[in-house]
Design a protein around this motif. Structure first.
Motif, PDB file in Angstrom:
ATOM      1  N   TYR A   1       8.929   7.378   2.175  1.00  0.00           N
ATOM      2  CA  TYR A   1       8.369   6.111   2.650  1.00  0.00           C
ATOM      3  C   TYR A   1       9.313   4.949   2.363  1.00  0.00           C
ATOM      4  O   TYR A   1       9.487   4.058   3.198  1.00  0.00           O
TER       5      TYR A   1
ATOM      6  N   PHE B   1      10.208   1.255   4.148  1.00  0.00           N
ATOM      7  CA  PHE B   1      10.260   0.006   3.393  1.00  0.00           C
ATOM      8  C   PHE B   1      11.676  -0.544   3.217  1.00  0.00           C
ATOM      9  O   PHE B   1      11.856  -1.750   3.090  1.00  0.00           O
TER      10      PHE B   1
ATOM     11  N   THR C   1       1.176  -5.315   0.846  1.00  0.00           N
ATOM     12  CA  THR C   1       0.647  -5.081   2.186  1.00  0.00           C
ATOM     13  C   THR C   1       1.694  -5.431   3.242  1.00  0.00           C
ATOM     14  O   THR C   1       1.879  -4.690   4.218  1.00  0.00           O
TER      15      THR C   1
ATOM     16  N   GLN D   1       4.340  -2.898   3.782  1.00  0.00           N
ATOM     17  CA  GLN D   1       3.919  -1.785   4.629  1.00  0.00           C
ATOM     18  C   GLN D   1       3.896  -2.168   6.107  1.00  0.00           C
ATOM     19  O   GLN D   1       4.484  -1.470   6.941  1.00  0.00           O
TER      20      GLN D   1
ATOM     21  N   TYR E   1       6.537  -0.561   8.696  1.00  0.00           N
ATOM     22  CA  TYR E   1       6.088   0.296   9.790  1.00  0.00           C
ATOM     23  C   TYR E   1       6.518  -0.276  11.139  1.00  0.00           C
ATOM     24  O   TYR E   1       6.949   0.457  12.029  1.00  0.00           O
TER      25      TYR E   1
ATOM     26  N   LEU F   1      -0.907   5.964   6.358  1.00  0.00           N
ATOM     27  CA  LEU F   1      -1.385   5.105   5.277  1.00  0.00           C
ATOM     28  C   LEU F   1      -2.055   5.918   4.179  1.00  0.00           C
ATOM     29  O   LEU F   1      -1.865   5.652   2.987  1.00  0.00           O
TER      30      LEU F   1
ATOM     31  N   TYR G   1       0.591   7.884   2.076  1.00  0.00           N
ATOM     32  CA  TYR G   1       1.289   6.999   1.132  1.00  0.00           C
ATOM     33  C   TYR G   1       0.383   6.643  -0.040  1.00  0.00           C
ATOM     34  O   TYR G   1       0.794   6.708  -1.203  1.00  0.00           O
TER      35      TYR G   1
END
Length: 374
Positions: free
Chosen positions: A25, A30, A189, A192, A196, A290, A293
């Motif tokens: 991830y 990220f 938040t 993410q 994405y 989501l 993760y």
């Protein structure tokens, strides 16, 4: 004895597998936020813009923050629409006074509720319908642009094929531990949904700082498919219409907005419960990404402790430390980019805090949301 060794090896293998998923991830999603570089455009562009703000009993916030929207340094045609949604405070009189000074301020006074439409989707739909321009820029009454170039910076991301622009909605830096918790959660938040989106998997935006084309809104029949859900006017709508090709992000500090954070743990928890209640309506692919993760993040520390106790602690430390280094480098760079660098000294605490955070808010995913938008 062989059974015990096999069990210990399986435990360690599961721990390593969880760490590898976490590293995936960070490397695939990220890292893109930390290393983001905007594409250079050959010339500056200025689209006509309609800013839409919905407010209910927000006279104090409007008095404090609306001038920051009205004095934007933007010479091209633009308007600011405030939808005064059944307010019983002094919002109507305040807005009338502001209109005397700012000719581009348009006020829509609503005196009835939208039937069978939960949350603020009805007033927001009215505001977008009345917008004169194709580019619609959204924010909230308790938000203020971080600079006078917010409008320019957000609209500048629109180009051929781009229909959605995701911005960062920060929270004001104030004294106290709760403020740091709120700002860290907002950062995590954003890490993410920006990550994405940059990887071609956009799944949400925040209504504090979001722009899209009016034609996109009506092409998808507005909020008609989610009118029964109290929240979701930002994340669920974006989850429905955003694609790899039509979504752009803006990480320029000039594009940020700043909001007033909640002052009590109770108010903040209520706000987050409402936000998380929409997650079960996301596309299945987004739910899977989501959930994977979150689940692996939740398992890191329990598996680490178990492996330290039941397996060789020296081998256990290697993947654990590698993950910490990768996360620390990413957070440090991204926090600096988003203006949250004062949070980094508590890096290890935040990493552990996420374990308890997801315990606290996991029930909200299945809880039925309340029918209020404030």
């Amino acid at each position: 004895m062989s059974i015990d060794i096999t069990w210990q090896l399986v435990l360690f293998a599961v721990f390593v597998f969880v760490i590898l998923i976490q590293l995936f991830y960070y490397v695939f999603f990220f890292r893109r936020v930390a290393k983001y570089q905007p594409q250079e455009k050959e010339h500056n562009q200025q689209h006509p813009v309609s800013v839409v703000i919905c407010a209910r009993d927000e006279d104090e916030n409007l008095a404090r923050h609306l001038p920051g929207v009205l004095v934007q340094r933007y010479p091209t045609t633009h308007e600011v629409i405030v939808v005064n949604d059944n307010s019983v405070d002094d919002s109507k009189y305040l807005l009338a006074e502001l209109q005397k000074t700012f000719r581009h301020l348009q006020v829509i006074d609503l005196e009835q509720e939208g039937k069978l439409i939960a949350g603020k989707k009805f007033p927001l739909s009215i505001g977008i319908k009345e917008a004169k321009h194709e580019v619609v820029l959204l924010t909230d009454a308790d938000c203020v642009p971080a600079t006078e170039d917010w409008m320019y910076s957000m609209q500048h991301a629109f180009s051929d094929g781009v229909e959605i622009v995701l911005g960062y909605g920060a929270y004001k830096r104030l004294p106290g531990f709760l403020n740091k918790v709120i700002r860290f959660e907002t950062f995590h938040t954003a890490l993410q949904y920006f990550g994405y989106a940059l990887a071609g998997k956009p799944y949400m935006g925040v209504g504090r700082n979001l722009a899209y084309r009016k034609s996109l809104f009506f092409k998808n029949k507005g909020f008609s498919s989610i009118n029964h859900i109290p929240s979701g006017d930002d994340d669920l709508f974006i989850n429905k219409v955003a694609t790899k090709h039509n979504t752009a992000v803006v990480l320029d500090p000039e594009s940020f907005t700043v909001s007033q954070p909640k002052q009590t743990w109770k108010d903040w928890k209520r706000q987050k419960n409402r936000h998380y209640s929409t997650g079960k309506f996301y596309k299945k692919s987004h739910q899977f990404l989501l959930a994977l993760y979150t689940a692996t993040l939740f398992l890191v520390y329990p598996l680490f402790i178990a492996s330290m106790i039941f397996f060789d602690w020296r081998w256990t430390l290697i993947p654990f430390v590698i993950r910490l280094i990768v996360v620390a480098i990413n957070w440090k760079k991204t926090m600096k980019r988003l203006g949250e660098e004062d949070l980094f000294p508590l890096f290890l605490f935040w990493d552990i805090w996420l374990f308890f955070y997801y315990i606290l808010f996991a029930p909200a995913v299945w809880r039925k949301p309340k029918k209020t938008w404030q």
